[in-house]
Design an enzyme around this catalytic site. Structure first.
Site, PDB file in Angstrom:
ATOM      1  N   LYS A  98       0.862  -1.184   0.000  1.00  0.00           N
ATOM      2  CA  LYS A  98       0.000   0.000   0.000  1.00  0.00           C
ATOM      3  C   LYS A  98       0.891   1.225   0.000  1.00  0.00           C
ATOM      4  O   LYS A  98       2.066   1.161   0.402  1.00  0.00           O
ATOM      5  CB  LYS A  98      -0.901   0.021   1.245  1.00  0.00           C
ATOM      6  CG  LYS A  98      -2.179   0.824   1.087  1.00  0.00           C
ATOM      7  CD  LYS A  98      -3.218   0.096   0.234  1.00  0.00           C
ATOM      8  CE  LYS A  98      -4.523   0.855   0.167  1.00  0.00           C
ATOM      9  NZ  LYS A  98      -5.551   0.112  -0.565  1.00  0.00           N
ATOM     10  N   THR A 168     -16.339  -5.593  -8.492  1.00  0.00           N
ATOM     11  CA  THR A 168     -16.413  -5.534  -7.028  1.00  0.00           C
ATOM     12  C   THR A 168     -17.812  -5.912  -6.564  1.00  0.00           C
ATOM     13  O   THR A 168     -17.985  -6.698  -5.624  1.00  0.00           O
ATOM     14  CB  THR A 168     -16.048  -4.136  -6.523  1.00  0.00           C
ATOM     15  OG1 THR A 168     -14.741  -3.781  -6.987  1.00  0.00           O
ATOM     16  CG2 THR A 168     -16.059  -4.083  -4.995  1.00  0.00           C
ATOM     17  N   ALA A 255     -20.438   1.713   1.977  1.00  0.00           N
ATOM     18  CA  ALA A 255     -19.960   3.100   2.027  1.00  0.00           C
ATOM     19  C   ALA A 255     -18.721   3.150   2.914  1.00  0.00           C
ATOM     20  O   ALA A 255     -17.729   2.492   2.654  1.00  0.00           O
ATOM     21  CB  ALA A 255     -21.070   4.017   2.529  1.00  0.00           C
ATOM     22  N   ALA A 277     -17.831  -2.312   1.734  1.00  0.00           N
ATOM     23  CA  ALA A 277     -17.046  -1.376   2.543  1.00  0.00           C
ATOM     24  C   ALA A 277     -15.845  -2.073   3.167  1.00  0.00           C
ATOM     25  O   ALA A 277     -15.907  -3.260   3.512  1.00  0.00           O
ATOM     26  CB  ALA A 277     -17.917  -0.766   3.637  1.00  0.00           C
TER      27      ALA A 277
END
EC number: 1.4.1.20
Length: 364
Positions: A98, A168, A255, A277
């Protein structure tokens, strides 16, 4: 400078910023953590490579106004470790990494900064492959592509695989079907009521799949425009100010993270939770509370792996049909995880970790 998990130099002042320190903790289990800065553009970035056992580390670049450099480091270490598990459970031959760029993308983002960052990524020689994340998009990745070969998620016009939201959503849908089969004996969601929290790109695509399968959908979003689009395109969807507390069979958080809190779990009527999420649990004990209530939770990094599979396919040259077939295998992965959890008397999160760790161990 590049700092590895094995290095631990002399102590620095406690108030020293990340870019001023030469020490690094030895207990993170990361292979490599690299700090980049470019004074000309204002770039300050951190790339964390957690594990490359399965292949080069893949993970998005998050552009975010962190409170301080220590907060940025903590976030990138946590996120990169999560990507190792996400890649392993998704079955792709990639490791976990990352990156974070410290700053406000609304005011600090520029093509010069993105190109400077990409040049630094290039110096890692392919050990880290970047993609989009919070604060970065496909247009930004196109800019990065001018300076590095190690970027995925670009626009189709730039040779990328395009929007990953449909894949997704498909992965979430397959995970939801697997959980439904475990809970009710059938994978079909026909006649079930699903509450979708978050109707952005992924939530919108998930709603399409749910309606096609015969489910009833209740939807909410803090973004009025996104919710208006759903109301316009899917008039059969019930619009609500909140889905938690509604009479639901399935709750799909799509979300922000940390929506599963002590309070929300007490109010949830759904018997299955599966959404897109990230980091859905406010704290680890919440999963225990879900288990006590008999609620089946599909670990988020398993359910939302479809986007990762797509961008991995872009890097590995996988066809669109093969990418879709691999995303659909999330169904079988969730079945396996829930079976392991039931057999061993453990929570689904621990079972998912065990499956991922077994794949990594087998490759060593």
């Amino acid at each position: 400078m590049t700092l590895t998990a094995e290095r631990h130099d002399t102590a620095q002042p406690e108030n020293a910023g990340v870019f001023e320190r030469t020490d690094f903790p030895t207990d993170t289990a990361h292979e490599q953590v690299t700090f980049f800065q470019d004074p000309a553009t204002g770039l300050k970035a951190i790339v964390a490579i957690h594990d490359t056992t399965l292949g080069p580390a893949l993970g998005g670049t998050r552009f975010y106004p962190y409170a301080d450099e220590a907060a940025a480091l903590k976030d990138v270490l946590r996120l990169s470790r999560g990507m190792t598990y996400k890649s392993a459970i998704a079955g792709v031959d990639l490791g976990g990494g990352k990156a974070v760029i410290i700053g406000d993308p609304a005011t600090g983002k520029s093509e010069a900064l993105l190109e400077a960052y990409a040049r630094f990524v290039q110096t890692l020689g392919g050990r880290y492959i970047t993609a989009g994340d919070v604060g970065t998009n496909s247009d930004d990745l196109d800019v990065m592509g001018r300076a590095t070969d190690y970027v995925v998620g670009r626009n189709t016009s730039a040779g990328g695989s395009g929007d990953s939201a449909p894949m997704t959503a498909l992965g979430v849908f397959q995970g939801m079907r697997a959980a439904a089969q475990a809970k009710w004996g059938t994978a079909s969601l026909a006649g079930r009521t699903v509450g979708v929290e978050g109707t952005g790109k992924v939530g919108y695509q998930l709603i399409k799949l749910l309606l096609a399968d015969g489910a009833s959908v209740v939807a909410t979003d803090v973004n009025a425009a996104a919710l208006d689009r759903v109301a316009r395109d899917f008039p059969e969807v019930k619009i609500a100010s909140s889905v938690i507390g509604q009479e639901l069979d399935v709750y799909a958080p799509c979300a922000m993270g940390a929506t599963l809190t002590d309070e929300s779990v007490a109010a949830i009527t759904a018997q299955v939770i599966c959404g897109a999420a990230n980091n859905q649990l406010a704290h680890p004990a919440v999963e225990h509370d879900l288990g006590e209530r008999g609620i089946t939770w599909v670990p988020d990094y398993v359910a939302n792996g479809g986007g990762l599979i797509q961008v991995a396919g872009e890097r590995l040259g996988t066809s669109a049909d093969d990418v879709r077939a691999q995303v659909e295998k999330i169904f079988a992965t969730v079945v396996q995880i829930l079976d392991v959890a039931k057999r061993d008397g453990i929570l689904a999160g621990a079972a998912a970790d065990a499956v991922a760790e077994a794949r990594i161990a087998a490759a060593r």
